[in-house]
Design a protein around this motif. Structure first.
Motif, PDB file in Angstrom:
ATOM      1  N   HIS A 106      33.854  74.487  29.166  1.00 53.09           N
ATOM      2  CA  HIS A 106      34.602  74.735  27.936  1.00 53.09           C
ATOM      3  C   HIS A 106      35.771  73.773  27.785  1.00 53.09           C
ATOM      4  O   HIS A 106      36.076  73.317  26.693  1.00 53.09           O
ATOM      5  CB  HIS A 106      35.079  76.189  27.922  1.00 53.09           C
ATOM      6  CG  HIS A 106      35.817  76.581  26.693  1.00 53.09           C
ATOM      7  ND1 HIS A 106      35.345  76.352  25.438  1.00 53.09           N
ATOM      8  CD2 HIS A 106      37.012  77.190  26.525  1.00 53.09           C
ATOM      9  CE1 HIS A 106      36.215  76.789  24.558  1.00 53.09           C
ATOM     10  NE2 HIS A 106      37.231  77.305  25.194  1.00 53.09           N
ATOM     11  N   ARG A 126      25.656  67.962  27.565  1.00 56.43           N
ATOM     12  CA  ARG A 126      25.497  68.785  26.359  1.00 56.43           C
ATOM     13  C   ARG A 126      24.503  68.147  25.389  1.00 56.43           C
ATOM     14  O   ARG A 126      23.622  68.823  24.852  1.00 56.43           O
ATOM     15  CB  ARG A 126      26.834  69.007  25.670  1.00 56.43           C
ATOM     16  CG  ARG A 126      26.697  69.840  24.403  1.00 56.43           C
ATOM     17  CD  ARG A 126      28.001  70.038  23.668  1.00 56.43           C
ATOM     18  NE  ARG A 126      29.089  69.353  24.336  1.00 56.43           N
ATOM     19  CZ  ARG A 126      30.336  69.803  24.414  1.00 56.43           C
ATOM     20  NH1 ARG A 126      30.682  70.898  23.823  1.00 56.43           N
ATOM     21  NH2 ARG A 126      31.257  69.128  25.049  1.00 56.43           N
ATOM     22  N   THR A 127      24.616  66.859  25.193  1.00 56.01           N
ATOM     23  CA  THR A 127      23.710  66.156  24.277  1.00 56.01           C
ATOM     24  C   THR A 127      22.259  66.267  24.740  1.00 56.01           C
ATOM     25  O   THR A 127      21.369  66.563  23.941  1.00 56.01           O
ATOM     26  CB  THR A 127      24.123  64.673  24.164  1.00 56.01           C
ATOM     27  OG1 THR A 127      25.449  64.610  23.635  1.00 56.01           O
ATOM     28  CG2 THR A 127      23.182  63.904  23.262  1.00 56.01           C
ATOM     29  N   VAL A 163      30.220  65.816  30.912  1.00 55.71           N
ATOM     30  CA  VAL A 163      29.962  67.080  30.222  1.00 55.71           C
ATOM     31  C   VAL A 163      29.371  66.833  28.838  1.00 55.71           C
ATOM     32  O   VAL A 163      28.425  67.512  28.422  1.00 55.71           O
ATOM     33  CB  VAL A 163      31.265  67.918  30.160  1.00 55.71           C
ATOM     34  CG1 VAL A 163      31.155  69.059  29.178  1.00 55.71           C
ATOM     35  CG2 VAL A 163      31.611  68.432  31.545  1.00 55.71           C
ATOM     36  N   ASP A 164      29.877  65.853  28.137  1.00 52.72           N
ATOM     37  CA  ASP A 164      29.341  65.526  26.809  1.00 52.72           C
ATOM     38  C   ASP A 164      27.912  65.000  26.892  1.00 52.72           C
ATOM     39  O   ASP A 164      27.062  65.361  26.080  1.00 52.72           O
ATOM     40  CB  ASP A 164      30.232  64.514  26.095  1.00 52.72           C
ATOM     41  CG  ASP A 164      31.549  65.110  25.639  1.00 52.72           C
ATOM     42  OD1 ASP A 164      31.677  66.355  25.605  1.00 52.72           O
ATOM     43  OD2 ASP A 164      32.467  64.319  25.321  1.00 52.72           O
ATOM     44  N   HIS A 178      20.981  69.943  24.328  1.00 55.25           N
ATOM     45  CA  HIS A 178      20.669  70.260  22.931  1.00 55.25           C
ATOM     46  C   HIS A 178      19.354  69.624  22.521  1.00 55.25           C
ATOM     47  O   HIS A 178      18.527  70.253  21.847  1.00 55.25           O
ATOM     48  CB  HIS A 178      21.795  69.807  21.997  1.00 55.25           C
ATOM     49  CG  HIS A 178      22.911  70.776  21.886  1.00 55.25           C
ATOM     50  ND1 HIS A 178      22.806  71.991  21.232  1.00 55.25           N
ATOM     51  CD2 HIS A 178      24.173  70.723  22.379  1.00 55.25           C
ATOM     52  CE1 HIS A 178      23.948  72.631  21.315  1.00 55.25           C
ATOM     53  NE2 HIS A 178      24.801  71.888  22.012  1.00 55.25           N
ATOM     54  N   LEU A 214      23.106  75.919  28.374  1.00 49.57           N
ATOM     55  CA  LEU A 214      24.139  75.743  27.350  1.00 49.57           C
ATOM     56  C   LEU A 214      25.176  76.861  27.377  1.00 49.57           C
ATOM     57  O   LEU A 214      26.263  76.709  26.828  1.00 49.57           O
ATOM     58  CB  LEU A 214      23.505  75.600  25.969  1.00 49.57           C
ATOM     59  CG  LEU A 214      22.880  74.226  25.721  1.00 49.57           C
ATOM     60  CD1 LEU A 214      21.964  74.258  24.503  1.00 49.57           C
ATOM     61  CD2 LEU A 214      23.963  73.173  25.566  1.00 49.57           C
ATOM     62  N   TYR A 234      28.883  76.241  28.273  1.00 48.49           N
ATOM     63  CA  TYR A 234      29.828  75.684  27.315  1.00 48.49           C
ATOM     64  C   TYR A 234      30.617  76.766  26.571  1.00 48.49           C
ATOM     65  O   TYR A 234      31.372  76.461  25.679  1.00 48.49           O
ATOM     66  CB  TYR A 234      29.099  74.759  26.324  1.00 48.49           C
ATOM     67  CG  TYR A 234      28.634  73.498  26.994  1.00 48.49           C
ATOM     68  CD1 TYR A 234      29.448  72.371  27.044  1.00 48.49           C
ATOM     69  CD2 TYR A 234      27.412  73.442  27.627  1.00 48.49           C
ATOM     70  CE1 TYR A 234      29.044  71.216  27.685  1.00 48.49           C
ATOM     71  CE2 TYR A 234      26.997  72.286  28.276  1.00 48.49           C
ATOM     72  CZ  TYR A 234      27.818  71.182  28.307  1.00 48.49           C
ATOM     73  OH  TYR A 234      27.413  70.046  28.961  1.00 48.49           O
TER      74      TYR A 234
END
Length: 97
Positions: free
Chosen positions: A71, A86-87, A82-83, A90, A60, A63
């Motif tokens: 970023h 990230r999901t 990228v999204d 997390h 992470l 990011y």
């Protein structure tokens, strides 16, 4: 977290990394491709829930900015990859079940 749960999350992370690699190839983005390779290595030897959470926490960091970071993105294809990553990161970092 059960073995089946963390293994499923690891599979999700690996699929998201593969999606990122595909987006890098489509966009010709060498810097992020290098980051995707690093991510692949980071999750290659994950053997339990704790190491999955540690790897997700470390990943992470991409990011926050810098060369090859996530970023900012320039295309819809890259943004989607990228999204999704990230999901999944997390989820892998925070799951305590």
């Amino acid at each position: 977290m059960t073995t089946a749960r963390w293994q499923a999350q690891l599979d999700d992370v690996r699929r998201a990394i593969a999606q990122l690699r595909a987006a890098c190839a489509a966009d010709g983005d060498a810097r992020r491709a290098s980051s995707a390779d690093w991510l692949g290595g980071l999750f290659e030897d994950v053997a339990d829930a704790e190491s999955l959470q540690q790897s997700a926490r470390q990943a992470l960091g991409l990011y926050t900015g810098g060369m090859g970071s996530f970023h900012d993105v320039g295309t819809a294809t890259m943004a989607s990859a990228v999204d999704a990553l990230r999901t999944t990161l997390h989820s892998a970092r925070n799951d305590r079940r």
